[in-house]
Design a protein around this motif. Sequence first.
Motif, PDB file in Angstrom:
ATOM      1  N   GLY A  90       0.685  -1.115  -0.012  1.00 17.24           N
ATOM      2  CA  GLY A  90       0.131   0.027   0.101  1.00 17.24           C
ATOM      3  C   GLY A  90       0.940   1.361   0.038  1.00 17.24           C
ATOM      4  O   GLY A  90       0.364   2.338  -0.076  1.00 17.24           O
ATOM      5  N   GLU A  91       2.076   1.086   0.188  1.00 18.23           N
ATOM      6  CA  GLU A  91       3.059   2.400   0.185  1.00 18.23           C
ATOM      7  C   GLU A  91       3.685   2.468  -1.228  1.00 18.23           C
ATOM      8  O   GLU A  91       4.100   1.568  -1.823  1.00 18.23           O
ATOM      9  CB  GLU A  91       3.965   2.169   1.248  1.00 18.23           C
ATOM     10  CG  GLU A  91       3.382   2.089   2.589  1.00 18.23           C
ATOM     11  CD  GLU A  91       2.638   3.529   3.096  1.00 18.23           C
ATOM     12  OE1 GLU A  91       3.143   4.408   2.750  1.00 18.23           O
ATOM     13  OE2 GLU A  91       1.533   3.507   3.585  1.00 18.23           O
ATOM     14  N   PRO A  92       3.954   3.878  -1.650  1.00 19.24           N
ATOM     15  CA  PRO A  92       4.540   3.902  -2.780  1.00 19.24           C
ATOM     16  C   PRO A  92       6.020   3.390  -2.726  1.00 19.24           C
ATOM     17  O   PRO A  92       6.759   3.415  -2.042  1.00 19.24           O
ATOM     18  CB  PRO A  92       4.444   5.635  -3.147  1.00 19.24           C
ATOM     19  CG  PRO A  92       3.532   6.108  -2.065  1.00 19.24           C
ATOM     20  CD  PRO A  92       3.363   5.141  -1.081  1.00 19.24           C
ATOM     21  N   TYR A  93       6.225   2.986  -3.880  1.00 22.96           N
ATOM     22  CA  TYR A  93       7.667   2.330  -4.065  1.00 22.96           C
ATOM     23  C   TYR A  93       8.073   2.774  -5.447  1.00 22.96           C
ATOM     24  O   TYR A  93       7.911   2.508  -6.702  1.00 22.96           O
ATOM     25  CB  TYR A  93       7.587   0.632  -4.035  1.00 22.96           C
ATOM     26  CG  TYR A  93       8.713  -0.176  -4.053  1.00 22.96           C
ATOM     27  CD1 TYR A  93       9.390  -0.448  -3.214  1.00 22.96           C
ATOM     28  CD2 TYR A  93       9.584  -0.353  -5.525  1.00 22.96           C
ATOM     29  CE1 TYR A  93      10.710  -1.281  -2.925  1.00 22.96           C
ATOM     30  CE2 TYR A  93      10.779  -0.921  -5.286  1.00 22.96           C
ATOM     31  CZ  TYR A  93      11.330  -1.332  -4.288  1.00 22.96           C
ATOM     32  OH  TYR A  93      12.437  -2.179  -4.456  1.00 22.96           O
ATOM     33  N   ILE A  94       9.185   3.709  -5.490  1.00 25.02           N
ATOM     34  CA  ILE A  94       9.628   4.245  -6.570  1.00 25.02           C
ATOM     35  C   ILE A  94      10.847   3.631  -7.372  1.00 25.02           C
ATOM     36  O   ILE A  94      11.615   3.200  -6.676  1.00 25.02           O
ATOM     37  CB  ILE A  94      10.008   5.863  -6.182  1.00 25.02           C
ATOM     38  CG1 ILE A  94       8.985   6.456  -5.521  1.00 25.02           C
ATOM     39  CG2 ILE A  94      10.728   6.495  -7.218  1.00 25.02           C
ATOM     40  CD1 ILE A  94       7.848   6.761  -5.927  1.00 25.02           C
TER      41      ILE A  94
END
Length: 388
Positions: A90-94
């Motif tokens: 659920g967290e952004p992974y760049i």
Amino acid sequence: MTTNRELTYLDYNASAPLREESLLALQEAYKAAGNASSIHASGRRARSIIEDARHKIAELVDGIPANVIFTSGASEANVTALSPTWLKNGEPYILTQVFVSAIEHPSVIGGGRFAPQNVQSIPVDEAGRVMVDELRVMLEQLGKDETVLVSVMAANSETGVLQPLREIGVLTEELGHIFHVDAVQMAGKEPISMAMIGCNSMSISSHKIGGPQGVGALILGKGDFRPIPLLTGGGQESWRRAGTENTAGIAGFAVAAAQSTDPAEHARISRLRDHMEERLKQISPEAIIFGEDVPRLGNTTCFAVEGISAETALINFDLFDVAVSSGSACSSGKVGASHVLLAMGVPESLARGAIRISLGWATNNDDVERFLSAWTKIYKRMKPTQKG
């Protein structure tokens, strides 16, 4: 496959003829009303069709049914996967860059949603196989805080050459990067396993295996790890792809997937292809078959004869009611030098003569013989004159 005009269709890598069973599934689904997001009986029926299809598509590639995302086709699936932002729990992974092999489909080679300056090309050898050692060097040269997406097709649409996917999967996992596989040409033609490859995502297409056009899938790997959606606005496909699902198309896709995994059928097609290549070389001894000495799809032959123009040859094949393709045909229908063959180091003059024959579920021995008969006449008419 033949029609009243005795059309010989040998362009399955472009689009396979619709299987009769898929057509029946389409017709049945079209007869019934219902949106899969509705809770009434018609909606529940549509939902049941889609969920059953999810299992069949997952079985095709040894994937997880819940991780199948239905799309409008493989191009959409590829562009969805090629995102600089994924979600991990659920967290952004760049992702800072995307590395794509030099022989990819246009939907991949352009880098998807990555900025052009963040797209790098992975070189291939003279057979068209990704140079894994070169990829390792590229990855090891990255900065400590850089994470990239590596995208490599399973099998090339022009030559049929298979890629060392397991090696690439091990490498990307070892170095902590993301791996996407475009399996459009391989799924349903050769066994393929997401679990064995170790990729994070895989794209496949319905119409390449005898299902309807306009439907495909992106299948995700294990864990809560996915690209941000390309299409947003609704909660369909578990919020991973907005838009009402194409229930009828998905029904036809599922039937084609279930029917395309027969090893005996794969072996039959491979024998036809091998016979065709043997006769092709007898008719035109100077013909070069690209990727001949490495593992290839059993249905694909890409060849050229120096001095014979693919564009002219294709026109002649069409006059003989034989449908084949140029290795470099694009959406405009024009014939140029194939970027795949050029990346393999093939001289441009030879690359412009590449002709691709691709067999499939309805191909029989008569189709192959009609192709060989047409090629015999075309070759005698067009073969370069000997000098000196």
